[in-house]
Every structure is written in structure tokens, then in C-alpha cells.
Design an enzyme around this catalytic site. Structure first.
Site, PDB file in Angstrom:
ATOM      1  N   GLU A 178      35.109 -20.419  17.297  1.00 22.10           N
ATOM      2  CA  GLU A 178      35.745 -21.854  17.068  1.00 22.10           C
ATOM      3  C   GLU A 178      37.183 -21.733  17.012  1.00 22.10           C
ATOM      4  OE1 GLU A 178      32.582 -24.785  15.030  1.00 22.10           O
ATOM      5  OE2 GLU A 178      34.066 -24.068  14.008  1.00 22.10           O
TER       6      GLU A 178
ATOM      7  N   GLU B 160      29.369 -19.645   5.557  1.00 26.58           N
ATOM      8  CA  GLU B 160      29.930 -18.752   6.910  1.00 26.58           C
ATOM      9  C   GLU B 160      30.519 -17.693   6.723  1.00 26.58           C
ATOM     10  OE1 GLU B 160      32.687 -21.928   8.394  1.00 26.58           O
ATOM     11  OE2 GLU B 160      31.001 -23.589   8.271  1.00 26.58           O
TER      12      GLU B 160
END
Ligand SMILES: *[C@@H]1O[C@H](CO)[C@@H](O)[C@H](O)[C@H]1NC(C)=O
Ligand SMILES: *[C@@H]1O[C@H](CO)[C@@H](O)[C@H](O)[C@H]1NC(C)=O
Ligand SMILES: *[C@@H]1O[C@H](CO)[C@@H](O)[C@H](O)[C@H]1NC(C)=O
Ligand SMILES: *[C@@H]1O[C@H](CO)[C@@H](O)[C@H](O)[C@H]1NC(C)=O
Length: 419
Positions: free
Chosen positions: A332, A222
Site C-alpha cells: 500500500e 498487520e
């Protein structure tokens, strides 16, 4: 389309007493001085040159061969790889929006100098950073995922292809996702904002993910930007990376806070602040981030116009060393106060809902994937979803003849819809 299996996060309820420097009260730490010094020694490396950034960060230029990557048992005999040739191809350049959209995002520390050849910039971890942490062993790790099996028993691992209906806790996601193929890379432009954090242990990200199953776990790599005051000590927007091979249980970490990621760039520091920040109805800033697999099974991280940062060696992974099965773009929010009331007021993206559109909502555009056709293209099968539509939402703006723009985010708590 393969259903994205969501995860239940174990929330760690350790609470560290607050630090009151002005009263000269020694902060109460869960850890001994010896433990803290030992951890600092592991995280920081001797500096060849030190740069004090105006944002308060200390950047140490350390010998490239002394970086913590080589503390990893699988990388004992590792030789530093060369940047893959394909980065020189024009299709990997992020020129598409350069003039229009201000890919001028840079790191604040760079104003005060640069690191010499043969070194890499390492953001120094301070004693206070560790004292804020709930656990020294888990410093730099996201909370581990917990999964629920069909008899409602919590398990700490799951098969990504299993048929468990799980409701994630302690994190709220809003994603665009591509699955159904073998992916060997992705890149996208991420709009840069500075969303508000309400609770001190919350954090919020805007990022890309590449994932693959590993037995009963999943592997993930990520990168993107994040606001995470518990980890970084302030509310600045920072460039970050992450990896795990066991659903965030025990492997991997943010940035260079564990062994694994091999940095090669002298000019970009993982975890350092980025500027400028976009403003509502004002100028928008974005940066291009890409992650691509080379022929030897290493995943390269790059920013803007093909500046290679370094790579995750294939040895770190089981499945990801060949390809990813799921690619995601979006945001998120990590907080104990999501999916329950009162909801956290920590924002995702810009803090505006997706339908605000350009200049209001955070966007990701210029989205490309690479599969074994080796062409960079917009994904054929794509799906936008959010876990808490009243708190954070999504809108994939697809108009004929134009490159789609994915908008996502929201304010968090907004009664009565998101109480
Ligand atoms: C590193 O090299 C040594 C000597 O050739 C070998 O014994 C060892 O297994 C290697 N370690 C790894 C992790 O490949
Ligand atoms: C759920 O997990 C528990 C604990 O591991 C196990 O005893 C139970 O059999 C599992 N149920 C199913 C349906 O897999
Ligand atoms: C996927 O699930 C099937 C059975 O549900 C299992 O046999 C298989 O090993 C699983 N695949 C992986 C990669 O674990
Ligand atoms: C981060 O922002 C929040 C909300 O604006 C504030 O309460 C908090 O003190 C800030 N944290 C730091 C470390 O500056």
C-alpha cells in the site's frame, strides 16, 4: 467471493513547518513543550540498558512488565502468555526457501548488542519524531478511513458486509486476498526492498493483513516492512506491526506506540531497520512473517524461523479474537496524491511493475493460511487486485507443480498512463 470493501481515507491537511537545524531556528511545532514531554513519557520507558544503533536509532531495553501494553484498560490484570506449542511444529518453519532465497534479514541495531533476559527492545521516540507529526493524539496511527454510503455521504464507519460502493482515497493498494473461510493464521516470505518516497508525508508498505468485521467497522492486524520518513525520521526499510479495532479511527497504532501489543522477544525491535536490501538483477533478500491465533484468543506475531515477537491479546478485539474473515498480502502507498493527478512518485514494492518478475518486482511467496483444519496450506480461494493498475500492479504467478509467487508494485507517477 466476498468483495473486499475499500475505505475512503480522511486526509489530514495539517502541515508542520520544516525544521532547519543548520540555521539554529527553533522548529515551529503545533504542540507545547509540556504536551511533547508528556507524550514522550508515555511512549518511552526507563531503560535497563541502551543500545545506540549505527543507523541512528536508540534501542532501550526495558523491563518486560513495564511495556506500554499494560497501560491498556483491558490488560490491567494481564499475565504474559507463553509461546504457543504449535510454533515448535516443523510446518511453521520457513525452511522452504531458506537456502535459495537468503532469509538472512536482520535488524541493524543487533550488531551493537542485545537486550538482557526479562527486557524487551523498544525503539526510542525522540522529540523530533513528535514535532514532525500532524497530531500528538494520532501519532503512530494511520489516517482514519472514511466511507461513502449510497447517497454519497461520507461516514466514518461502515459494515464490512454492507453493499456500499466506495472508492478509497489517500491510499492505493495492490493485494492478493483470501476470503470465504474462518482464518486463524497466515505466514509468507516478503521480499525486502527500499522504495523511494517522493512526498515527505507519504509512506509505502509491503505486508500481510488479517481482518474481520466489527459492527460497522473492521478490525485488522498487520505486519511487514515499511518506508515511512514522517514517522521514523529517515527512509530506511523497517519491520513494523499495526492493529486497529475500528477501521483506523481511534484504536491501535504502529509498533509499540500505543498500549495493546504485548512483546515477549528480547531480540527483535518493532520499527527498527532491516538489512540487507535486495538489488535489481542482483541478490534477493526476504524474511518470513507469520501471525497465528492461539487457544486463548491471542494473535502471535513471529518472524523467520519461528522467532516469536509477542502477541495481540484477544481482549483488544471483538471478532478477531475468534478468527479473521479476510487475509491479504501485498503493498500500500499512503499519499494525498494518489487517485488524482499529479500522482505521487512514491514507489510500491521495488518500484518496478509486477511483470518485471523475480529480481525486479517485489514478491511475496511461501504464502500459507491456517483455518480450522489446523493445516498450513495455500489458500483455496484467492484473488489478486490493484486499485490503480497504471501506477501499481499485480501478478500472481501460478505454475503447476510450483508454489505460486505474488508480484506487486510499481513506480507511481509515470505519464501518460499514471499522470
Ligand atoms: C482486575 O482485577 C480486579 C481485582 O480482581 C478487578 O476488580 C478488575 O475488574 C480486573 N480488571 C480487569 C480489566 O479485568
Ligand atoms: C448516508 O449517511 C447520511 C449521514 O449519516 C444519512 O443521513 C443518510 O440517510 C445515509 N444514506 C443512506 C442511504 O444510508
Ligand atoms: C450484515 O448486514 C446485515 C444486513 O445488511 C445486518 O443485519 C447484519 O447485522 C450485518 N452483520 C454485521 C456483522 O454487522
Ligand atoms: C527521503 O527520500 C526523499 C527522496 O529521495 C528525499 O527527498 C528525502 O529528503 C528523504 N527523507 C529523509 C528524512 O531522509
Amino acid at each position: 467471493m466476498r468483495k473486499y470493501k475499500v475505505a475512503i481515507v480522511l486526509f489530514w491537511t495539517f502541515i508542520v513547518s520544516s525544521i532547519k537545524l543548520e540555521l539554529k531556528v527553533e522548529a515551529q511545532s503545533l504542540f507545547s513543550e509540556e504536551e511533547i514531554q508528556a507524550k514522550l513519557k508515555l511512549l518511552n520507558k526507563p531503560a535497563v540498558k541502551t543500545i545506540k544503533s549505527e543507523d541512528g536509532d536508540i534501542i532501550d531495553c526495558i523491563n518486560i512488565y513495564k511495556q506500554s501494553a499494560f497501560d491498556h484498560p483491558a490488560l490491567k490484570n494481564h499475565t504474559i502468555q507463553r509461546t504457543p506449542m504449535f510454533f515448535q511444529e516443523s510446518q511453521y518453519l520457513s525452511t522452504k526457501y531458506d537456502s535459495e532465497a537468503n532469509i538472512k534479514v536482520f535488524q541493524t541495531w543487533q550488531k551493537r548488542g542485545s537486550c538482557p533476559k526479562g527486557t524487551i527492545p523498544l525503539r526510542r521516540i525522540l522529540k523530533n519524531d513528535l514535532m514532525r507529526a500532524a497530531s500528538l493524539n494520532r501519532f503512530g496511527l494511520k489516517s482514519p478511513t472514511l466511507f461513502l454510503n449510497s447517497t454519497n455521504t461520507y461516514l466514518n464507519s461502515i459494515n464490512l458486509n454492507g453493499s456500499y460502493a466506495v472508492v478509497p482515497q489517500s491510499r492505493s493498494g495492490a493485494h492478493l486476498a483470501a476470503s470465504g473461510s474462518s482464518y486463524i493464521g497466515t505466514q509468507a516470505n516478503i521480499n525486502v526492498w527500499n522504495p523511494k518516497i517522493e512526498l515527505p508525508n507519504d509512506f509505502t508498505t509491503s505486508q500481510i493483513w488479517l481482518k474481520a468485521p466489527n459492527g460497522f467497522d473492521f478490525e485488522s492486524i498487520e505486519a511487514g516492512w515499511m518506508v515511512n520518513p514522517e514517522f521514523y525520521g529517515n527512509n530506511d526499510t523497517r519491520f513494523f506491526s499495526y492493529w486497529t479495532k475500528d477501521s483506523y479511527r481511534s484504536t491501535g497504532c504502529f509498533d509499540l506506540t500505543c498500549s495493546g501489543f504485548v512483546q515477549t522477544a528480547t531480540n527483535v525491535a518493532l520499527g527498527a531497520t532491516i538489512k540487507p536490501i535486495s538489488s535489481t538483477s542482483g541478490q534477493q533478500f526476504e524474511f518470513n512473517v507469520g501471525i497465528f491465533l492461539d487457544e486463548s484468543g491471542n494473535w502471535w506475531l513471529k518472524v523467520n524461523n519461528n522467532i516469536p515477537i509477542g502477541y495481540w491479546p484477544g481482549e483488544l478485539f471483538e471478532t478477531l479474537k475468534h478468527s479473521a474473515t479476510l487475509v491479504q498480502w501485498g503493498g500500500e502507498v499512503f499519499s494525498p496524491q494518489v487517485k488524482i493527478s499529479p500522482h505521487t512518485g512514491t514507489q510500491m514494492g521495488s518500484g518496478d511493475f509486477a511483470e518485471g518478475g523475480f529480481g525486479h518486482a517485489c514478491f511475496i511467496r511461501n504464502i500459507r493460511i491456517k483455518d480450522y483444519s489446523l493445516m498450513l496450506k495455500y489458500p483455496e480461494s484467492i484473488n489478486a487486485a490493484t486499485q490503480e493498475p497504471s501506477c501499481y500492479n499485480v501478478l500472481n504467478d501460478v505454475q503447476s507443480g510450483q508454489d505460486p509467487t505474488f508480484y506487486f508494485g510499481g513506480p507511481g507517477r509515470t505519464p501518460p498512463n499514471c499522470p
